[in-house]
Scaffold this active site. Structure first.
Site, PDB file in Angstrom:
ATOM      1  N   HIS A 270       0.812  -1.198   0.000  1.00 27.07           N
ATOM      2  CA  HIS A 270       0.000   0.000   0.000  1.00 27.07           C
ATOM      3  C   HIS A 270       0.857   1.266   0.000  1.00 27.07           C
ATOM      4  O   HIS A 270       0.350   2.370  -0.164  1.00 27.07           O
ATOM      5  CB  HIS A 270      -0.906  -0.040   1.241  1.00 27.07           C
ATOM      6  CG  HIS A 270      -1.845   1.111   1.352  1.00 27.07           C
ATOM      7  ND1 HIS A 270      -2.403   1.711   0.247  1.00 27.07           N
ATOM      8  CD2 HIS A 270      -2.326   1.771   2.409  1.00 27.07           C
ATOM      9  CE1 HIS A 270      -3.194   2.694   0.650  1.00 27.07           C
ATOM     10  NE2 HIS A 270      -3.155   2.751   1.955  1.00 27.07           N
ATOM     11  N   CYS A 271       2.180   1.119   0.190  1.00 25.46           N
ATOM     12  CA  CYS A 271       2.995   2.315   0.417  1.00 25.46           C
ATOM     13  C   CYS A 271       3.952   2.644  -0.725  1.00 25.46           C
ATOM     14  O   CYS A 271       3.837   3.697  -1.349  1.00 25.46           O
ATOM     15  CB  CYS A 271       3.806   2.126   1.698  1.00 25.46           C
ATOM     16  SG  CYS A 271       2.775   1.930   3.149  1.00 25.46           S
ATOM     17  N   ILE A 272       4.892   1.738  -0.985  1.00 28.34           N
ATOM     18  CA  ILE A 272       6.019   2.104  -1.861  1.00 28.34           C
ATOM     19  C   ILE A 272       5.575   2.420  -3.301  1.00 28.34           C
ATOM     20  O   ILE A 272       6.114   3.343  -3.905  1.00 28.34           O
ATOM     21  CB  ILE A 272       7.118   1.000  -1.840  1.00 28.34           C
ATOM     22  CG1 ILE A 272       7.473   0.616  -0.394  1.00 28.34           C
ATOM     23  CG2 ILE A 272       8.371   1.423  -2.587  1.00 28.34           C
ATOM     24  CD1 ILE A 272       8.041   1.712   0.462  1.00 28.34           C
ATOM     25  N   ASP A 275       3.017   6.110  -2.419  1.00 20.54           N
ATOM     26  CA  ASP A 275       3.390   7.325  -1.684  1.00 20.54           C
ATOM     27  C   ASP A 275       4.288   8.289  -2.462  1.00 20.54           C
ATOM     28  O   ASP A 275       4.086   9.509  -2.385  1.00 20.54           O
ATOM     29  CB  ASP A 275       4.066   6.952  -0.361  1.00 20.54           C
ATOM     30  CG  ASP A 275       3.177   6.078   0.509  1.00 20.54           C
ATOM     31  OD1 ASP A 275       1.966   6.009   0.219  1.00 20.54           O
ATOM     32  OD2 ASP A 275       3.690   5.470   1.456  1.00 20.54           O
TER      33      ASP A 275
END
Ligand SMILES: NC(=O)c1ccc[n+]([C@@H]2O[C@H](COP(=O)([O-])OP(=O)(O)OC[C@H]3O[C@@H](n4cnc5c(N)ncnc54)[C@H](O)[C@@H]3O)[C@@H](O)[C@H]2O)c1
Length: 434
Positions: A270-272, A275
């Protein structure tokens, strides 16, 4: 006002409200309950409340017992946001995805603060934990909070403190991962440091909210760019007949100035993958193109296609084509030993293979049934790995290197293996590195 709130936090009598009980919010709620706070978890998803009430986890690395213990300590979940008025701290842990144009989608944050606005009162601290671009807290939360007549820094305290969860990493717990905190004013920061100081061993203050927001982005962009770099190096090394994993291990013997990152089938989670584009979008407002981020994104997002081409080459060497082949993808979670499939490159690989006519199947001990997803739909269950089953596929693709796989069994029985994770180091005619 500030001292009263700090006293409540220090004495443990403050009520903590956590909004969004997902991967970030649930462990945080459990940690606050563990040190003795009354914790109310708010979520629009009623199934979270039902799970918590029945003491059943919905996140693999959080055991039932941790939820049951938190509930025994007074943790409860609700969908009734009017109860937010009773909380002294309101901590926002809601999603920050990209929209269809790959631009920041702040609707979850905005919906949350707008739902909370009628419940805000003097003497509360509001903390945003969701990853976002510098400026979000001051541009989106502060004006909405102040539109209720409350003044930030005087009546209500507003901080930003990014989450640093690493699901599946057993070396750290919520309390042992140092936590960054920035405040809109000095008073806000003072409150934030007490709030988190009660549950985290080391809270690191920074001089502004924007610094805190940018710090989180630097951490994730650093990973995205370095993974992009090794993915590019992998393609070059492959052409030169050099094993990139051996190169990285050798380079990592250097005791300073080198941090190993490993290539793979692309970015997941969900992040790299997401974001960095929050910064890209915001930087445009300042007339700046974030070229490293864009380039890393381009390299990383080309990886699934690179893997599919390698599968095609492997099948071709056996006089077969993707079209009509039975292909088994091992591991659809985005990283080893977790059950999270968000943005998983394995699934993009499955999708590209299916588009080209392959009959795809998957095996993942952490994902027994293919989950509902926005962009992908497969009516599949995880295949059991037996000698017979493995040998029945034209190709087996190692997408995620879970520890639970029996790699010897796979090696002995698969007709063709495409290894995206460097599991098999010794050269073998039927193993293709991708
Ligand atoms: N997962 C990680 O490892 C991780 C690590 C660091 C930071 N983050 C960041 O933390 C934030 C949350 O991520 P996550 O992984 O916990 O997401 P998640 O999807 O696991 O959980 C979010 C929860 O928020 C709930 N929710 C959505 N809208 C809501 C609303 N209006 N009111 C109340 N609840 C609402 C959802 O139902 C869900 O339960 C994101 O900004 C993410 O980038 C995640």
């Amino acid at each position: 006002m500030k001292n009263e709130l700090i006293d409540k936090l220090n004495s443990g009598s403050a009520v903590i409200g956590i909004i969004g009980l997902g991967y970030v919010g649930l462990p945080l709620a459990i940690r606050f309950a563990e040190v003795g706070y009354k914790v109310i978890g708010f979520d629009i998803d009623a199934s979270k409340k039902a799970h918590i009430e029945s003491g059943k986890t919905y996140i693999k690395h959080i055991p039932d017992a941790a939820i049951q213990q938190a509930v025994a300590n007074g943790f409860e979940a609700t969908t009734d946001f009017s109860r937010a008025a009773t909380a002294d701290a309101l901590i926002l842990c809601v999603p920050t995805p990209l929209d269809n144009h790959r631009e920041p989608d702040l609707t979850f944050i905005i919906n949350t603060i707008e739902t909370l606005m009628p419940q805000l009162r003097k003497g509360q601290v509001v903390s945003l934990e969701s990853t976002t671009y510098p400026g979000t807290t001051e541009e989106e939360l502060k004006p909405r909070i102040e539109s209720t007549g409350l003044i930030v820094g005087k009546d209500v305290y507003l901080v930003y403190s990014p989450e640093r969860e690493d699901p599946g990493n057993l070396d750290f717990t919520t309390s042992t991962i140092p936590k960054i905190c920035g405040g809109v004013t000095e008073e806000c920061l003072d409150v934030g440091l007490v709030l988190y100081g009660r549950i985290i061993d080391q809270v690191v203050p920074v001089s502004s909210i924007k610094t805190a927001e940018m710090t989180k982005l630097l951490e994730n962009i650093h990973r995205a760019v370095n993974i992009g770099l090794v993915n590019e190096m992998k393609v070059v090394a492959d052409k030169m007949d050099i094993d990139i994993f051996e190169v990285i291990d050798a380079a990592a013997t250097k005791p300073f100035g080198f941090v190993p990152y490993y290539p793979g089938p692309g970015l997941g989670g969900h992040c790299i993958p997401i974001d960095p584009f929050y910064l890209t979008w915001k930087a445009r407002e300042y007339g700046i193109n974030t070229r490293f981020i864009e380039l890393a994104g381009e390299v990383n997002s080309n990886m699934p296609e690179y893997v599919v081409n390698k599968i095609s080459d492997g099948l071709n060497s056996q006089k077969k084509s993707i079209n009509g082949s039975r292909i088994l993808v091992l591991g659809i979670a985005y990283k080893k030993n977790v059950d999270d499939v968000r943005e998983s490159p394995s699934i993009e690989i499955m999708s590209q293979l299916q588009e080209q006519g392959a009959k795809v199947a998957y095996s993942d001990p952490h994902v027994p049934k293919f989950p509902g997803m926005r962009r992908y739909s497969f009516d599949l269950q995880s295949e059991e790995l037996t000698a017979d089953n493995l040998s029945s596929y034209d190709c087996v693709v190692i997408g995620t290197n879970h520890d639970a796989f029996d790699y010897e069994l796979i090696k002995h029985n698969a007709q063709l293996i495409v290894d995206t994770r460097g599991v098999y180091r010794d050269p073998d005619k039927k193993i293709i590195k991708a």
